[in-house]
Design a protein around this motif. Structure first.
Motif: not given
Length: 382
Positions: A37-38, A41-47, A51-52
């Motif tokens: 999940l992390a 989210q990092a791949f899609t620019g959400l995180l 942190a991931a």
């Protein structure tokens, strides 16, 4: 006391499936979902990628988390994901707010369940394939081995052992192919957030689900399936059918091995604590014992399908134990049947003698053609 308990484990937890669904396997799977999940989210620019990476590194150390303690703490929230997330946040204090971002407990546990099931099905399918191969060999070798057929447990008309084995092959291969289909097509990521709306992610929500599915190697669903449980039902039905196919073969083996029949035997028979003369077909007996649990467990999972609205109050929880037990029971049954077929000794001379004593005759030309057709069909579908 479940089928994975140590006292009964040697009988009721045969093969590799029990280990694949043990507590540590579930813990590892839940951590893998949190890490994926992390990452997604990092791949899609959400995180933030840092942190991931930190969350992924913490999740890669399942030994740092105490499954027994998580289980005890689960009583406070109704599931083990809540205390796991708390522990994971403590493990990455600088990125605690990024852990489990936008997810709900059911997202993590359902997706982990799909991972666990996919991994447990590998050895189960391997045993079913081996059983199918062994019955195909029996059908080929005994294509023309005449024996008495039996209907309603009474002598009927002549048949061949090859045709009986071909019938076993048909059931086992059909069950294997159905289970393989479910594994390939129905084991999907669960991700929707609190009420299945993906609200925290806006337009990026669908891309996040796609990324999560890609990272974990699971199917991408069209919608979150928090309360639409046909995926669990399909898995349960396929497992139940596989257990039934195994039980059919095991039942025939135990009947053919009776002293009064003696047409097959177990090369490594089991003994008796009271009767030293006994030579029990123990592998077939244990296959039957394990398979017998499957119908009730399937029924439990089907009965739990009526989930309320967007999240269920109790029906979701009712799935956990029967799903794990069904995987263990069916996997153990298949492993025991594999042993029974590997140890099987066929007595064609006794088959001929029993047929001769019946005084019954018949043209067996067609039986050989049926065996040939079954073997050809099996070969083309492998």
């Amino acid at each position: 006391m479940g089928p994975t308990s140590s006292l009964f484990g040697g009988v009721l937890a045969r093969g590799a499936v029990a280990a694949a669904v043990a507590d540590d396997a579930w813990l590892t799977a839940m951590l893998q979902v949190e890490a994926a999940l992390a990452e997604a989210q990092a791949f899609t620019g959400l995180l933030d990628q840092a942190a991931a990476d930190a969350i992924g590194a913490a999740c890669a150390r399942p030994e740092s988390f105490d499954a027994a303690e998580l289980g005890r703490a689960a009583a406070e929230s109704g599931n083990p994901v809540v205390p796991l997330v708390q522990a994971l946040r403590r493990a990455v204090p600088d990125h605690a707010e990024a852990v489990h971002r936008g997810a709900t407990s059911q997202d993590i546990l359902d997706t982990a369940g799909m991972l666990v099931a996919a991994r447990a099905l590998r050895p189960l399918l391997g045993d079913l394939r081996a059983c199918a191969d062994l019955t195909a060999r029996l059908a080929r070798e005994h294509r023309d081995t005449a024996m008495i057929g039996r209907t309603l447990l009474q002598q009927a008309v002549p048949t061949t052992f090859g045709l009986k084995a071909a019938g076993w092959l048909g059931g086992l291969d059909a069950a294997r192919r159905r289970l393989d289909q479910v594994r390939a097509e129905r084991l999907a990521v669960q991700f929707g957030g609190a009420a299945g709306t993906l609200a925290p992610f806006g337009d990026a929500g669908p891309d996040l689900v796609e990324g999560l599915a890609t990272v974990l190697g699971l199917r991408e669903p069209a919608l979150p399936w928090h309360t639409e449980r046909t995926r669990i039902a399909d898995l349960a039905g396929a497992l139940g059918s596989a257990a039934g196919a195994v039980a059919k073969v095991a039942r025939d083996l135990t009947l053919l091995a009776q002293n009064e029949v003696d047409e097959v035997s177990d090369s490594s028979p089991g003994g008796s604590s009271a009767m030293p003369h006994k030579r029990n077909p123990i592998a077939a007996v244990c296959a039957l014992g394990c398979a017998a649990s499957a119908p009730g467990l399937v029924a439990n999972l089907l009965a739990a399908m009526a989930h309320e609205h967007e999240r269920a109050a109790g029906s979701w929880h009712a799935e956990w134990r029967p799903l794990r037990d069904l995987l263990v029971s069916t996997g153990s049954a298949a492993a025991w049947l594999r042993s029974a077929l590997e140890r099987l000794v066929v007595h064609p001379d006794v088959m001929r003698a029993n047929l001769s004593r019946s005084g019954l005759t018949g043209d067996l030309t067609a039986t050989g053609l049926l065996v040939d057709r079954a073997l050809h069909d099996f070969g083309t579908k492998r």
